[in-house]
Scaffold this motif. Structure first.
Motif, mmCIF file in Angstrom:
data_model
loop_
_atom_site.group_PDB
_atom_site.id
_atom_site.type_symbol
_atom_site.label_atom_id
_atom_site.label_comp_id
_atom_site.label_asym_id
_atom_site.label_seq_id
_atom_site.Cartn_x
_atom_site.Cartn_y
_atom_site.Cartn_z
ATOM 1 N N GLU A 402 0.781 -1.233 -0.171
ATOM 2 C CA GLU A 402 -0.017 0.017 -0.148
ATOM 3 C C GLU A 402 0.797 1.246 0.137
ATOM 4 O O GLU A 402 0.898 2.282 -0.743
ATOM 5 N N GLU A 406 0.947 4.043 -2.893
ATOM 6 C CA GLU A 406 0.742 5.449 -2.499
ATOM 7 C C GLU A 406 1.934 6.427 -2.888
ATOM 8 O O GLU A 406 1.397 7.296 -3.588
ATOM 9 N N GLU A 409 1.319 6.669 -6.638
ATOM 10 C CA GLU A 409 0.427 7.404 -7.215
ATOM 11 C C GLU A 409 0.631 8.905 -6.763
ATOM 12 O O GLU A 409 0.241 9.794 -7.898
ATOM 13 N N THR B 77 -8.764 -3.658 1.555
ATOM 14 C CA THR B 77 -8.021 -2.557 2.491
ATOM 15 C C THR B 77 -7.080 -1.790 1.563
ATOM 16 O O THR B 77 -6.986 -0.500 1.741
ATOM 17 N N SER B 78 -6.476 -2.408 0.542
ATOM 18 C CA SER B 78 -5.633 -1.487 -0.211
ATOM 19 C C SER B 78 -6.303 -0.529 -0.838
ATOM 20 O O SER B 78 -5.949 0.759 -1.013
ATOM 21 N N MET B 81 -7.374 2.054 1.420
ATOM 22 C CA MET B 81 -6.304 3.040 1.799
ATOM 23 C C MET B 81 -6.028 4.153 0.534
ATOM 24 O O MET B 81 -5.767 5.205 0.742
ATOM 25 N N MET B 82 -6.269 3.612 -0.693
ATOM 26 C CA MET B 82 -6.078 4.489 -1.794
ATOM 27 C C MET B 82 -7.081 5.400 -1.867
ATOM 28 O O MET B 82 -6.659 6.626 -1.979
ATOM 29 N N ALA B 85 -6.253 7.977 0.743
ATOM 30 C CA ALA B 85 -5.078 8.896 0.203
ATOM 31 C C ALA B 85 -5.563 9.834 -0.650
ATOM 32 O O ALA B 85 -5.102 11.158 -0.552
ATOM 33 N N LYS B 102 -6.511 6.470 8.762
ATOM 34 C CA LYS B 102 -5.837 5.423 8.515
ATOM 35 C C LYS B 102 -6.058 4.337 9.577
ATOM 36 O O LYS B 102 -6.143 3.011 9.263
#
Lengths: 416, 781
Positions: A402, A406, A409, B77-78, B81-82, B85, B102
C-alpha cells in the motif's frame, strides 16, 4: 364568464396550481403523438438531421417498449436512445445493474434477452428464428452468460452470429433441478457440441473469455475442444471447472500452454476436476516454458504428492502471480518453497494435510517473503502459532504494498 | 462523480472474475454483500454525514439479491487506503485526521478479513467434505467396478460350465436322471442369477446411497447457506455498528479539529477587525482635512474665473462691433461686384452669338475639307500601291543582280584557281629544267675540276635549288580567292520574302538607331537622297563591317543576340523554345537594349578570339607580300644563273684555249708519226731489196761478196706506243697545281722543238724525242 389564460392564472395565483387547468395540446405535441404511433412504419425519422435534438429525445421517451427488436435495435442507438432502453429494462426487470454490461442499457437489455432466449431455446424450436434474432442483436452483444443451455445448440451459431462476443460463459444442462435430477435434461457437452465448439474457437476473432463450467467434459471430449484451442490466439481466460478432466486432459492442455505459436492464456481455472498427482509434473514443466499464464486455479483436485513438481515449475514461471491449490490432499510441507517465488502475490493452500510437522518451516519461511498479499493456510492442521506468524507477515506485506502504491500515485499526481 | 470514478478505479484493481465456483448461491451472495459493504465503507469515508446513506445502501443490498456481485476484494484494504489517500489529496486534511482515518481503516480491514475468513471457512469445510466424499466415492466406485468385474468373470465361467454340461445332459437317455440333472442345472442357474441379482442390488444400493447422499448434500447446502446468511447478517450488523462507531469517532475528531480551527479563525478575524477600525478612523480624519482644503481652493478658483470672465466679455463685445463694420463694407463690395457681373453677362451673350455664327461657317468648312481628305486618301492609296509594286520589282531585280554578281564571283574564283594551277605547273616545269641544267653544269664542273685539272671540287649547298615558301606563291592567292568568294554575298538582305521577315524586324532598329556606326563617307553618300532599299543595304553592310561581321556564322550570332535582347526586353527568358515562340512577333528594340545587345555581341569571347586570330593571319600575310615574293623569285633565278662562278668560267675558257693548243700539237705529232711510219716502211723495203741483193746467187760468183751485218736490225727495239694523254694531263695538272701554289696562272708550255724538224730521224733519236716531249713540263721548269 370569461376564460382566463392558464399562464396568467398561474402567475397570478400560484396557490391555485393544484386545480385542474384548462389546456389544449400544442401542434408539436399532436405531431409527436402521431409520430410515436406510426414509428413502426417510419422509424427513419430519427435519422433525419432536420429534426431537432430535443424533439428526438421526446420521441424516444414516448416510444412504446413493446416495439419489435428489429426496428428498435437498428434505429435506436446512440446516447439519446438510452432513455428508451432504460425504460425497456425497467419494464422487464426489477433490478438493473448495467455496470456489468458497459454501463449501457441497450447492451444490458439485448445481452440479457439473448441469454434468456438461448436458455429457453429447445432443440425442436425453429433454428432460423433464433439465428435471425442473434443477427439483429449482433452489434450489441459482447458478453453472454448462459447458465443453463437446455438444447444442444451448436456454439458455432452463437459465436458465428455474434462477431463482437468477447465473453462467453456456457453451461449445458439444467440448473437447480435439485432432487428431481433428470439425466435426460442435465447432460453436459456431447461430442458434436465439442466439435462445434472447437470450430468456433478456431474461427473466432473476438472471444477472450471462455467458461465451460460443469459441462461433464471428459478427457476425450476435451481433446476435441483442444484442437480448437491450439489454433486460437484470442482466448486469455479459460474456465474448465467442475468437469471430469484427469492427467490426460492436463497433458492436452499443456500442449496449448507450450504451443510454439505462442500461448495467450492468462487465466486458467481447473477447479473441481479429477486431476491426479502425476499431472503436477506436467503442469510444472508447462509453467516453466509458458510466458503468459498469470493465474492458475486447481482447487478441489487430487494433486497430493504431485504438488512438489508443480511448485518447482511455479518457481521458474516468469508470469504466474495467482495460485489456488486448495483441498488437494497435498502434504503441506512440500509447498513451502512457494514462498521463494518472486512473482506470486496470492496463494491459497487451505484444506490440505499434514500441517502439524510443517508449521515451523512455514513460520520461518514466510518471514522472508515480501510479495505475498494473500496466503491461506487454514484447515491444514498447522499450529496456531504458525498461522499467526503467517498472518503477521502477510499484513506486513500488504502494508508495504500500500505504501508503495501511495508513493507511486503521489509521484503520478505530481507528474501530471 | 469523483466518488463513482474512485469506485470504478478500485474495482478495476481487483482480480477480475475471481469467483467462488460453489454451485449454490451462498458464495455469490456473500461476495455481493462484501462488495456492497466495501462501497458503503467508501461512502462513509468520503462523506461525513453518510450514515443514513449507508443505511439505505445496506437495505438496498439486502433487498436486491440479483446478479452483479462478481467482484470481490480481498485486497479491499488496499483500495480503502487508496481512497483515503486520494481523499487526503483532494481535501487536504491535516495529519491528525489522516492518522485517525488510517487507523480506523486498518482496524476495519482486519475485522473484514476476519469476517471473510469466517465465511470462507464454511466453503472450505464444504470443500473438505466434498474432497472426502470424492475420495470415498472413488473408492466405492472402484469397489463396485471390481465387484462387477469379478462377477462377470465368475458368472461367465459358470455359464460356460453349464453350457458344457447341457450337452452331457442331452446325451442321457434315462428320464429320471435327466430330470435330476435338469433340476440340478436349474438350481445352478438360479445361483448364477442370484449372484448377479446380488450385484445388481449392490449397484442399486449404491445408487440409492448416492441419491440419499445427494439429498443430504442438498440439505447440507441449504443449511450452509442459512448459516452463511445468518453469519453475514450478524457480520453486517457488526460491521455497520463498527462503521458507525468509527464514523462517530472520526466525526468527533473532525469536530474538535474544526472547533479548534474556528476559534483560531475567530481570533484572527477579531484582530483583523480592530485593525480595520483603526485604519478607517484614520481615513475619515484624513478625508475631512482634505475636504476643507479643497473647498478653499474651489472658492479661490471661482473668484479668479469671475474676473477673467469680465475681461473676456468686454473684449468680445468690441470684437463684435468691428465685425459688424466689416460686414457692412463687404455688403457694399458685393453690390458693386453684382453690377459688374451683370454687365459681363450681357457682353458674353453678344459674344456667344458671334461664336455660333462662326461655328456654322466652320462646320461647312470642315465638311469641305473632309471631302478633299477622302480624295487625297484615295490618291495616296493608289500611289502607295504603285510604289509598293515598284519596290517589289526593284527588290526582285536587286536579288537577281546579286545572284548574278555571285555567279560572276564564282567564275572569277574558278578561273583564278585554274590560272594559279597553270602557273604552278609552268613554274614547276621551268624550275625543274633550270635545276636539271644547273646540276649538269655542276657535274661538268666537277669533272673538269677533278679529272682534267685534278683539283678538289666542293659542291654548292642544296639551298641553291630550294625556294622557301614556294607554296605561298600559290596558296596565298588561293586563300584570297576563297576569302573573297566567301565574303562576296551580302550577309543580310532586306528582301521582303517571308524568311527575311524576322531578320528585317531585328535589323530595322539596327538601321534606325545605330547610325553612329556608319562611316562618315557613307553617310555623305547616303545623306543625299532618301533611303531606298539599296541605300539601306549599303548602310547595313557598313554597320556590319564595323562590327566585324564577316561570315554567315557571325551574322547568325548577331541575330541571336538581337533576339535575346528583344525578348529580354519584353520580359521573357532566353531559352530556345521561347525564342521560337516569340520569333514571329519580335517587339521593337529600344536604343538602350540595342546598344546593350551590340556590346554583348562585340564582347562575345568566341568572336573576339576569332577576330584576333584573323588579324594575326593577316599580319603573317603582310610579311610575304608580293614584292618580297618577286624579290625572292629574282634571287632564285639569279642563283640558278650563277651556279658556276665567274672565275671558274674564266678558267674554263683558258683551259679551252690551252686544250685547243694541245690538240693542235697532238695533231701535228700525229702527222709526224705517220710520216715516220712511211719512212720506216720505205726503209724496210729498201732493206729487203738489199737483202735480196745480198743473198742473190750471183754474189757467190763475186770474189768479194758484200759484207753482211745481220745483228743490228734485230737489236732494234719495237716502236714505242704513242704518248698517252694521261701522262700529259697529269703533267698538266701537276703543273697547274704548282702554278696555283704560286698564285699565278700560266697556261702550260708544251715544248716539242725537235718535232718540227722534218729531217729523217733514227729510231734512237725518235725515242729520245718522245721522252723529251714526255718530260717537257719538267724541262720547262
Amino acid at each position: 364568464m370569461s376564460v382566463v389564460p392558464p399562464s396568467i392564472s398561474t402567475s397570478f395565483r400560484p396557490d391555485e396550481v393544484t386545480t385542474p387547468r384548462f389546456s389544449t395540446e400544442t401542434l408539436t405535441e399532436l405531431c409527436l403523438t402521431e409520430i410515436v404511433q406510426n414509428f413502426q412504419q417510419h422509424p427513419h425519422i430519427l435519422n433525419n438531421p432536420k429534426v431537432p435534438y430535443q424533439l428526438k429525445e421526446k420521441i424516444i421517451s414516448l416510444l412504446n417498449v413493446t416495439l419489435p427488436p428489429e426496428i428498435t435495435v437498428v434505429h435506436l442507438s446512440g446516447p439519446e436512445s438510452e432513455f428508451f432502453w432504460k425504460k425497456c429494462c425497467k419494464a422487464r426487470w426489477r433490478n438493473v445493474d448495467v455496470e456489468q454490461h458497459g454501463t449501457n442499457y441497450k447492451r444490458f437489455f439485448l445481452e440479457i434477452t439473448v441469454q434468456e432466449k438461448l436458455e429457453q431455446y429447445r432443440d425442436d424450436m425453429p433454428l432460423e428464428e433464433m439465428k435471425q434474432y442473434l443477427h439483429i442483436c449482433r452489434d450489441n452483444v459482447y458478453s453472454l452468460e448462459i447458465k443453463e443451455l437446455l438444447s444442444h445448440l451448436a456454439p458455432t451459431i452463437i459465436i458465428g452470429e455474434l462477431p463482437y462476443l468477447v465473453n462467453l460463459n456456457l453451461t449445458y444442462g439444467a440448473k437447480r433441478s435439485g432432487i428431481n435430477f433428470d439425466w435426460n435434461v442435465a447432460v453436459g457437452m456431447k461430442e458434436a457440441d465439442c466439435v462445434s465448439m472447437a470450430t468456433a474457437i478456431r474461427t473466432t476473432r473476438s472471444l477472450t473469455t471462455l467458461a465451460l463450467k460443469n459441462n461433464g467434459i471428459t478427457d476425450d471430449l476435451f481433446r476435441i475442444i483442444n484442437r480448437g484451442l491450439l489454433f486460437n490466439q484470442t482466448i486469455t481466460d479459460l474456465d474448465l471447472s467442475h468437469n471430469k478432466l484427469t492427467a490426460r486432459g492436463v497433458r492436452y492442455l499443456c500442449k496449448v500452454l507450450i504451443a510454439k505459436s505462442g500461448c495467450v492464456l492468462q487465466k486458467l481455472n481447473l477447479a473441481h476436476n479429477r486431476i491426479p498427482a502425476e499431472a503436477g509434473a506436467l503442469l510444472g514443466q508447462a509453467l516453466v516454458q509458458n510466458k503468459s499464464l498469470k493465474s492458475l486455479n486447481l482447487r478441489l483436485n487430487n494433486m497430493s504428492t504431485g504438488a512438489g513438481d508443480l511448485v518447482k515449475g511455479v518457481l521458474q514461471s516468469p508470469t504466474l502471480t495467482w495460485l489456488n491449490l486448495s483441498c488437494n490432499e497435498i502434504p503441506i510441507a512440500t509447498t513451502v518453497e512457494l514462498l521463494g517465488a518472486k512473482n506470486l502475490t496470492h496463494v491459497d493452500l487451505s484444506g490440505n494435510v499434514q500441517g502439524e510437522s510443517a508449521g515451523q518451516a512455514w513460520s520461518d519461511a514466510v518471514g522472508r517473503n515480501r510479495t505475498l498479499a494473500v496466503l491461506d493456510l487454514r484447515e491444514c492442521g498447522l499450529p496456531e502459532t504458525a498461522l499467526q506468524a503467517v498472518a503477521k507477515a502477510i499484513w506486513r506485506n500488504r502494508h508495504n504494498r500500500e505504501e508503495l502504491q501511495e508513493k507511486e500515485e503521489a509521484a503520478g499526481v505530481r507528474h501530471i | 462523480r469523483s466518488r463513482a470514478r474512485l469506485e470504478k478505479k478500485g474495482r478495476g484493481r481487483e482480480p477480475r472474475g475471481f469467483m467462488f465456483e460453489y454451485c449454490t448461491d451462498s458464495a455469490e451472495k456473500e461476495e455481493r454483500i462484501q462488495a456492497r459493504r466495501q462501497r458503503v465503507q467508501k461512502k462513509l469515508q468520503d462523506d461525513a454525514g453518510a450514515a443514513a446513506a449507508a443505511q439505505a445502501a445496506a437495505t438496498g443490498a439486502a433487498s436486491t439479491p440479483h446478479s452483479g456481485g462478481k467482484k470481490m476484494s480481498r485486497s479491499s484494504t488496499s483500495t480503502d487506503m487508496m481512497v483515503v489517500a486520494e481523499a487526503c489529496a483532494h481535501q487536504s486534511l491535516g495529519p491528525v485526521e489522516l492518522r485517525e482515518i488510517k487507523a480506523s481503516g486498518d482496524g476495519l480491514a482486519h475485522k473484514r478479513q476476519e469476517f471473510y475468513d469466517e465465511i470462507t471457512l464454511v466453503q472450505l469445510t464444504g470443500d473438505k467434505e466434498e474432497q472426502k466424499r470424492l475420495a470415498a466415492d472413488e473408492e466405492k466406485r472402484k469397489r463396485l467396478q471390481q465387484m462387477g468385474a469379478d462377477e462377470k468373470v465368475k458368472s461367465s465361467a459358470e455359464c460356460e460350465q453349464i453350457a458344457t454340461q447341457w450337452t452331457e445332459i442331452a446325451r442321457k437317455s434315462v428320464v429320471e436322471a435327466l430330470h435330476q440333472d435338469i433340476e440340478k442345472m436349474k438350481t445352478r442357474c438360479q445361483e448364477v442369477l442370484k449372484s448377479k441379482d446380488h450385484v445388481i442390488e449392490e449397484y442399486r444400493q449404491a445408487l440409492r446411497d448416492n441419491a440419499a447422499d445427494f439429498g443430504k448434500a442438498l440439505v447440507k447446502e441449504g443449511e450452509d447457506v442459512d448459516v452463511i446468511i445468518e453469519v453475514m447478517h450478524k457480520q453486517f450488523k457488526e460491521m455497520s455498528r463498527r462503521y458507525e462507531e468509527e464514523l462517530n469517532r472520526l466525526e468527533g475528531v473532525f469536530e474538535s479539529e474544526r472547533k479548534k480551527l474556528r476559534e483560531e479563525n475567530e481570533t484572527r478575524l477579531e484582530k483583523l477587525y480592530t485593525q480595520r477600525r483603526v485604519l478607517e478612523e484614520k481615513f475619515m480624519e484624513a478625508r475631512a482635512e482634505k475636504r476643507a482644503e479643497d473647498e478653499q481652493t474651489v472658492e479661490q478658483v471661482l473668484q479668479q474665473d469671475a474676473d477673467e470672465y469680465a475681461i473676456l466679455r468686454t473684449s468680445l463685445q468690441s470684437e463684435i462691433q468691428i465685425l459688424q463694420q466689416s460686414l457692412q463694407q463687404m455688403k457694399a463690395t458685393y453690390l458693386m461686384n453684382m453690377e459688374k457681373l451683370d454687365y459681363d453677362i450681357k457682353l458674353l451673350a453678344q459674344r456667344d452669338l458671334i461664336h455660333s455664327e462662326r461655328l456654322a461657317s466652320s462646320k461647312v468648312k470642315i465638311i469641305r475639307l473632309q471631302d478633299s481628305l477622302a480624295q487625297l486618301r484615295a490618291k495616296y492609296g493608289k500611289s502607295d500601291k504603285k510604289f509598293r509594286q515598284r519596290n517589289k520589282e526593284l527588290t526582285d531585280e536587286y536579288a537577281r543582280v546579286i545572284r548574278q554578281y555571285q555567279d560572276v564571283q564564282k567564275t572569277f574564283s574558278h578561273f583564278k584557281k585554274v590560272d594559279t594551277r597553270k602557273f604552278r605547273e609552268v613554274w614547276q616545269m621551268n624550275k625543274d629544267r633550270a635545276t636539271q641544267l644547273a646540276r649538269k653544269v655542276m657535274t661538268a664542273d666537277k669533272v673538269i675540276h677533278e679529272h682534267i685539272l685534278g683539283l678538289l671540287w666542293f659542291p654548292p649547298t642544296e639551298d641553291v635549288f630550294s625556294f622557301p615558301n614556294e607554296e605561298l606563291l600559290f596558296t596565298h592567292e588561293n586563300d584570297d580567292a576563297e576569302a573573297d568568294g566567301d565574303a562576296l554575298g551580302p550577309l543580310f538582305t532586306l528582301a521582303t520574302d517571308e524568311e527575311g521577315e524576322e531578320v528585317r524586324a531585328l535589323l530595322a532598329p539596327l538601321l534606325d538607331q545605330a547610325g553612329f556606326l556608319v562611316d562618315n563617307k557613307v553617310k555623305e553618300v547616303l545623306g543625299k537622297g532618301p533611303a531606298g532599299p539599296m541605300e539601306q543595304q549599303l548602310a547595313l553592310d557598313t554597320i556590319l563591317s564595323t562590327l566585324h561581321v564577316e561570315s554567315q556564322a557571325d551574322s547568325v550570332k548577331l541575330l541571336g543576340y538581337l533576339k535575346s535582347a528583344a525578348q529580354g526586353g519584353s520580359g521573357s527568358g532566353d531559352s530556345e523554345s521561347e525564342e521560337k515562340d516569340v520569333g514571329d512577333q519580335v517587339p521593337a528594340l529600344t536604343q538602350m537594349q540595342l546598344v546593350a545587345a551590340l556590346q554583348a555581341f562585340v564582347n562575345d569571347p568566341e568572336r573576339r578570339e576569332a577576330i584576333l586570330a584573323k588579324q594575326k593571319q593577316e599580319e603573317e600575310r603582310e610579311k610575304t607580300t608580293k614584292e618580297d615574293l618577286s624579290r625572292r623569285t629574282a634571287e632564285f633565278w639569279s642563283r640558278m644563273q650563277n651556279v658556276v662562278a665567274k672565275d671558274t668560267f674564266k678558267m674554263w675558257e683558258l683551259l679551252n684555249d690551252e686544250l685547243g693548243k694541245y690538240h693542235a700539237l697532238l695533231e701535228n705529232r700525229l702527222k709526224l708519226l705517220e710520216a715516220n711510219q712511211q719512212l720506216q716502211q720505205q726503209n724496210d723495203e729498201l732493206r729487203r731489196v738489199l737483202q735480196e741483193y745480198m743473198t742473190s746467187s750471183e754474189n757467190e760468183m763475186l770474189i768479194c761478196p758484200p759484207f753482211h751485218q745481220e745483228e743490228s736490225p734485230e737489236k732494234q727495239p719495237t716502236r714505242p706506243p704513242p704518248a698517252r694523254p694521261q701522262r700529259g694531263l697529269s703533267a698538266f695538272s701537276t703543273q697547274r697545281q704548282a702554278s696555283s701554289a704560286g698564285s699565278s696562272v700560266q697556261p702550260p708550255r708544251l715544248v716539242a722543238p725537235q718535232l718540227t724538224t722534218t729531217a729523217p730521224i733514227t729510231p734512237a733519236e725518235q725515242q729520245a724525242a718522245v721522252f723529251e716531249a714526255g718530260d717537257g713540263g719538267a724541262v720547262a721548269t
